[in-house]
Design a protein around this motif. Structure first.
Motif, PDB file in Angstrom:
ATOM      1  N   GLY A  30      -5.052 140.150 101.378  1.00 29.26           N
ATOM      2  CA  GLY A  30      -5.777 139.582 102.501  1.00 29.26           C
ATOM      3  C   GLY A  30      -6.389 140.681 103.333  1.00 29.26           C
ATOM      4  O   GLY A  30      -6.847 141.691 102.804  1.00 29.26           O
ATOM      5  N   ASN A  31      -6.399 140.491 104.648  1.00 25.89           N
ATOM      6  CA  ASN A  31      -7.043 141.467 105.531  1.00 25.89           C
ATOM      7  C   ASN A  31      -6.045 142.291 106.333  1.00 25.89           C
ATOM      8  O   ASN A  31      -6.424 142.969 107.277  1.00 25.89           O
ATOM      9  CB  ASN A  31      -8.014 140.762 106.488  1.00 25.89           C
ATOM     10  CG  ASN A  31      -7.369 139.609 107.233  1.00 25.89           C
ATOM     11  OD1 ASN A  31      -6.579 138.856 106.677  1.00 25.89           O
ATOM     12  ND2 ASN A  31      -7.718 139.453 108.500  1.00 25.89           N
ATOM     13  N   HIS A  32      -4.752 142.254 105.962  1.00 21.73           N
ATOM     14  CA  HIS A  32      -3.761 143.086 106.651  1.00 21.73           C
ATOM     15  C   HIS A  32      -2.877 143.835 105.668  1.00 21.73           C
ATOM     16  O   HIS A  32      -1.714 144.088 105.944  1.00 21.73           O
ATOM     17  CB  HIS A  32      -2.907 142.231 107.599  1.00 21.73           C
ATOM     18  CG  HIS A  32      -3.682 141.669 108.744  1.00 21.73           C
ATOM     19  ND1 HIS A  32      -4.565 142.416 109.479  1.00 21.73           N
ATOM     20  CD2 HIS A  32      -3.726 140.419 109.268  1.00 21.73           C
ATOM     21  CE1 HIS A  32      -5.117 141.659 110.412  1.00 21.73           C
ATOM     22  NE2 HIS A  32      -4.623 140.445 110.299  1.00 21.73           N
ATOM     23  N   LEU A  70      -7.217 134.805  93.869  1.00 20.20           N
ATOM     24  CA  LEU A  70      -8.454 135.378  94.400  1.00 20.20           C
ATOM     25  C   LEU A  70      -8.122 136.063  95.715  1.00 20.20           C
ATOM     26  O   LEU A  70      -7.698 135.410  96.673  1.00 20.20           O
ATOM     27  CB  LEU A  70      -9.509 134.288  94.617  1.00 20.20           C
ATOM     28  CG  LEU A  70     -10.849 134.742  95.211  1.00 20.20           C
ATOM     29  CD1 LEU A  70     -11.597 135.638  94.227  1.00 20.20           C
ATOM     30  CD2 LEU A  70     -11.707 133.538  95.594  1.00 20.20           C
ATOM     31  N   SER A  71      -8.306 137.369  95.783  1.00 20.70           N
ATOM     32  CA  SER A  71      -7.970 138.125  96.987  1.00 20.70           C
ATOM     33  C   SER A  71      -9.151 138.203  97.946  1.00 20.70           C
ATOM     34  O   SER A  71     -10.297 137.982  97.559  1.00 20.70           O
ATOM     35  CB  SER A  71      -7.519 139.547  96.613  1.00 20.70           C
ATOM     36  OG  SER A  71      -6.285 139.537  95.946  1.00 20.70           O
ATOM     37  N   ILE A 115      -5.476 125.217  84.749  1.00 20.56           N
ATOM     38  CA  ILE A 115      -4.642 126.116  85.546  1.00 20.56           C
ATOM     39  C   ILE A 115      -3.602 125.273  86.287  1.00 20.56           C
ATOM     40  O   ILE A 115      -3.871 124.137  86.679  1.00 20.56           O
ATOM     41  CB  ILE A 115      -5.503 126.898  86.554  1.00 20.56           C
ATOM     42  CG1 ILE A 115      -6.501 127.793  85.832  1.00 20.56           C
ATOM     43  CG2 ILE A 115      -4.636 127.722  87.495  1.00 20.56           C
ATOM     44  CD1 ILE A 115      -5.882 128.941  85.074  1.00 20.56           C
ATOM     45  N   ASP A 116      -2.423 125.831  86.512  1.00 19.15           N
ATOM     46  CA  ASP A 116      -1.380 125.112  87.242  1.00 19.15           C
ATOM     47  C   ASP A 116      -1.398 125.417  88.734  1.00 19.15           C
ATOM     48  O   ASP A 116      -1.249 124.511  89.561  1.00 19.15           O
ATOM     49  CB  ASP A 116       0.004 125.471  86.682  1.00 19.15           C
ATOM     50  CG  ASP A 116       0.173 125.036  85.243  1.00 19.15           C
ATOM     51  OD1 ASP A 116       0.085 123.828  84.981  1.00 19.15           O
ATOM     52  OD2 ASP A 116       0.359 125.917  84.380  1.00 19.15           O
ATOM     53  N   ILE A 117      -1.549 126.695  89.097  1.00 17.23           N
ATOM     54  CA  ILE A 117      -1.466 127.111  90.496  1.00 17.23           C
ATOM     55  C   ILE A 117      -2.624 128.040  90.824  1.00 17.23           C
ATOM     56  O   ILE A 117      -2.941 128.947  90.037  1.00 17.23           O
ATOM     57  CB  ILE A 117      -0.131 127.841  90.781  1.00 17.23           C
ATOM     58  CG1 ILE A 117       1.051 126.891  90.573  1.00 17.23           C
ATOM     59  CG2 ILE A 117      -0.098 128.410  92.195  1.00 17.23           C
ATOM     60  CD1 ILE A 117       2.410 127.578  90.669  1.00 17.23           C
ATOM     61  N   GLY A 118      -3.247 127.811  91.969  1.00 19.33           N
ATOM     62  CA  GLY A 118      -4.280 128.709  92.475  1.00 19.33           C
ATOM     63  C   GLY A 118      -3.835 129.293  93.809  1.00 19.33           C
ATOM     64  O   GLY A 118      -3.186 128.611  94.613  1.00 19.33           O
ATOM     65  N   ILE A 119      -4.165 130.572  94.030  1.00 17.44           N
ATOM     66  CA  ILE A 119      -3.769 131.252  95.260  1.00 17.44           C
ATOM     67  C   ILE A 119      -4.974 131.983  95.834  1.00 17.44           C
ATOM     68  O   ILE A 119      -5.690 132.672  95.108  1.00 17.44           O
ATOM     69  CB  ILE A 119      -2.638 132.275  95.015  1.00 17.44           C
ATOM     70  CG1 ILE A 119      -1.467 131.639  94.273  1.00 17.44           C
ATOM     71  CG2 ILE A 119      -2.159 132.876  96.326  1.00 17.44           C
ATOM     72  CD1 ILE A 119      -0.398 132.640  93.863  1.00 17.44           C
ATOM     73  N   SER A 120      -5.201 131.836  97.122  1.00 16.56           N
ATOM     74  CA  SER A 120      -6.212 132.618  97.827  1.00 16.56           C
ATOM     75  C   SER A 120      -5.679 132.925  99.216  1.00 16.56           C
ATOM     76  O   SER A 120      -4.870 132.169  99.760  1.00 16.56           O
ATOM     77  CB  SER A 120      -7.551 131.868  97.932  1.00 16.56           C
ATOM     78  OG  SER A 120      -7.406 130.682  98.706  1.00 16.56           O
ATOM     79  N   HIS A 121      -6.103 134.030  99.796  1.00 19.40           N
ATOM     80  CA  HIS A 121      -5.670 134.322 101.163  1.00 19.40           C
ATOM     81  C   HIS A 121      -6.396 133.400 102.136  1.00 19.40           C
ATOM     82  O   HIS A 121      -5.779 132.751 102.980  1.00 19.40           O
ATOM     83  CB  HIS A 121      -5.966 135.780 101.501  1.00 19.40           C
ATOM     84  CG  HIS A 121      -5.467 136.175 102.860  1.00 19.40           C
ATOM     85  ND1 HIS A 121      -4.123 136.345 103.129  1.00 19.40           N
ATOM     86  CD2 HIS A 121      -6.105 136.416 104.029  1.00 19.40           C
ATOM     87  CE1 HIS A 121      -3.958 136.677 104.395  1.00 19.40           C
ATOM     88  NE2 HIS A 121      -5.146 136.720 104.976  1.00 19.40           N
ATOM     89  N   ASP A 122      -7.701 133.335 102.027  1.00 21.31           N
ATOM     90  CA  ASP A 122      -8.524 132.469 102.873  1.00 21.31           C
ATOM     91  C   ASP A 122      -8.448 131.027 102.373  1.00 21.31           C
ATOM     92  O   ASP A 122      -8.314 130.782 101.169  1.00 21.31           O
ATOM     93  CB  ASP A 122      -9.980 132.963 102.803  1.00 21.31           C
ATOM     94  CG  ASP A 122     -10.699 132.808 104.116  1.00 21.31           C
ATOM     95  OD1 ASP A 122     -10.183 132.127 105.018  1.00 21.31           O
ATOM     96  OD2 ASP A 122     -11.798 133.373 104.261  1.00 21.31           O
TER      97      ASP A 122
END
Length: 541
Positions: A30-32, A70-71, A115-122
């Motif tokens: 993410g941004n930190h 997705l970062s 796909i089973d799981i998706g991850i994004s910070h935003d």
């Protein structure tokens, strides 16, 4: 960041081996984060034993589960750039390095299986409307204006979620717990919701019915929610510096005044990614409704050649050099039918709060896999994904910071190239048993020394070449665009130091010149570049 706000977290203990994560932990950036460290692992890798970073974009397998990540956070003005940031950073690089890029989205939307799981910070753009948005806006009152003008959330994350349609999608960034249900079939209904010039669906405007659920009119009063956590008066809100884009600057470092008549050229390409023809404010077109439907083509208003809208005659235009002629609209890349193997139609979205007392930051879930199970199931471990390795290999030449990322040629163009690389991956990696992610973490930077502290750290961290990225590129037989020889690192460092020493602003006349009395040096300050802590210190609060 001012030195008085610096605080070392506990990641350094995991990095040094003093402590070890008890469970396999997978995360996106993410941004930190310490972006300089994550940049070493662009394709993904272990940041510490048992803690795996997914990279800028990635798909991995954990047993029967397929997980996509997705970062980064969304900033449209950096979206179409390459990942150009290399140490030492300037003031712009310090922020842009964690902004999501179109090329990473482009890779993920080439995926053609479930796909089973998706991850994004935003958060994916628009997902706030798929849950209890009334409570959300009471809890975070400043979200409502952003949601209604279309600036809340990530366009890239939405495009990826709409393509992959996972069972679950997890995000963070907005520091509150929120859940929603995204019904993909109803998003792509034949009529499609109508979009106003501000890009908000008519069905989500106050007083309108929603195609997913009937949304009542928002009440004018926004009283505090009973579920709202108590605000810590001493908490430092680090996200405030990312709410607005950086103002444009000229070469003398002076902020330029905004031009009310300026046309935002990024809007020309916004419709390509979102399917929404966004109309800029102030053009008397605020009530224009554009169907959000892939089958509907929106023609631009016709302009009579003999009566230019700008009032400039065609005869005068003919005298201009060819470079001044508006380029012809680019042809839209041909699209393929939706992948038949992506069959899921409902995605459950969940965002959690900060890891602080009395905050909702943890939830345990049972996930039933819906992706195709491996043909030969074995011990549960972290594995590469065959389809993703082929996509990565296909696009590997575009990862160079010095390359020019061309336009998206469309799925039909990339399909045959990816198929070629899938055959290569099957032959050289799958059949040879090289799909398990190796546990090859190595310390690349000096570990944190508590006797030295972090308050007096000067300058920027140096760049390190990561053994995991080298091994991954070797595995796929593709060039390592993120490796730098010692002489290259030294040359960039010296060049940055020389530029910082000579680029100054004369406060009296506003000219750039050699440093003299009464002049102020500009460039990357120690306080700005030390925000992420020296070397690989992760957590700063």
């Amino acid at each position: 960041m001012p030195a008085k706000y610096r605080e070392i977290g506990d990641f350094h203990a995991y990095y040094s081996g003093e402590r070890e994560a008890p469970y396999l932990t997978i995360f996106v950036g993410g941004n930190h984060e310490a972006s300089n460290y994550l940049y070493e692992l662009y394709y993904g890798g272990w940041v510490a034993p048992n803690i795996y970073y997914l990279g800028a974009a990635n798909i991995v397998r954990v047993g029967p589960l397929r997980i996509a990540g997705l970062s980064g956070i969304w900033k449209g003005y950096n979206y179409r750039k390459v990942h150009h940031e290399r140490l030492p950073y300037n003031q712009s690089d310090v922020k842009s390095i964690y902004h999501v890029r179109e090329i990473d989205k482009r890779k993920l939307v080439q995926v053609r299986s479930q796909i089973d799981i998706g991850i994004s910070h935003d958060w994916p753009k628009g997902v706030e409307w798929m849950g209890d948005w009334k409570t959300l806006f009471r809890m975070k009152s400043h979200f409502e204006a952003d949601a209604r003008n279309g600036s809340l959330g990530s366009v890239a994350a939405k495009l990826v979620m709409d393509r992959l349609k996972p069972t679950y999608w997890f995000s963070a960034h907005l520091h509150c717990k929120f859940s929603a249900v995204v019904q993909h079939d109803k998003q792509v209904a034949s009529q499609g919701p109508l979009i106003l010039a501000n890009s908000i669906p008519v069905s989500e405007q106050p007083g309108q019915s929603n195609s997913i659920s009937n949304l009542p009119v928002i009440e004018s009063e926004a009283g505090p929610s009973s579920a709202q956590p108590t605000k810590n008066a001493d908490e430092l809100e680090l996200d405030l510096d990312d709410d607005e884009p950086d103002p444009p600057e000229n070469e003398k470092g002076t902020t330029l005044a905004a031009n009310a008549d300026e046309i935002d050229l990024e809007l020309d390409e916004g419709a390509d990614d979102t399917g929404v023809a966004i109309v800029a404010a102030g053009q008397d077109l605020d009530s224009v409704k554009v169907p959000l439907n892939d089958d509907t083509h929106v023609d631009a208003p016709a302009v009579t050649p003999t009566e230019p809208a700008s009032g400039v005659s065609n005869a005068l235009r003919a005298l201009l050099p060819e470079s001044f002629v508006r380029p012809a609209a680019r042809a839209e890349a041909p699209k393929l039918d939706p992948p038949p193997d992506i069959t899921n139609r409902v995605t459950k979205f969940l965002a959690l709060d900060k890891c602080l007392p009395n905050r909702h930051f943890l939830q345990i879930l049972d996930v039933d896999p819906i992706s195709e199970a491996p043909s030969e199931p074995g011990p549960i471990c972290l594995e590469h994904d065959k389809e993703w390795l082929a996509i990565t290999r296909c696009f590997g030449h575009l990862d160079d910071a010095n390359c020019i990322v061309g336009k998206d040629e469309g799925e039909a163009f990339y399909r045959r190239l990816i198929h070629r690389d899938e055959l290569w991956v099957e032959e050289h990696l799958v059949k040879t048993g090289k799909m398990v992610v190796p546990e090859n973490f190595e310390i690349t930077a000096p570990v944190y020394d508590a006797t030295l502290g972090i308050q007096n750290i000067q300058g920027q961290p140096r760049e390190y070449s990561n053994n995991q990225t080298r091994a991954f590129c070797k595995l796929l037989h593709m060039p390592n665009c993120f490796h730098a020889e010692e002489e290259d690192i030294l040359a960039r460092t010296l060049a940055a130091e020389e530029e910082e020493a000579t680029l100054v602003v004369d406060l009296d006349v506003g000219e750039v010149g050699e440093e003299e009395e009464g002049e102020e040096e500009i460039g990357v300050t120690d306080e700005a570049v030390d925000a992420d802590v020296d070397a690989h210190g992760f957590e700063v609060v």
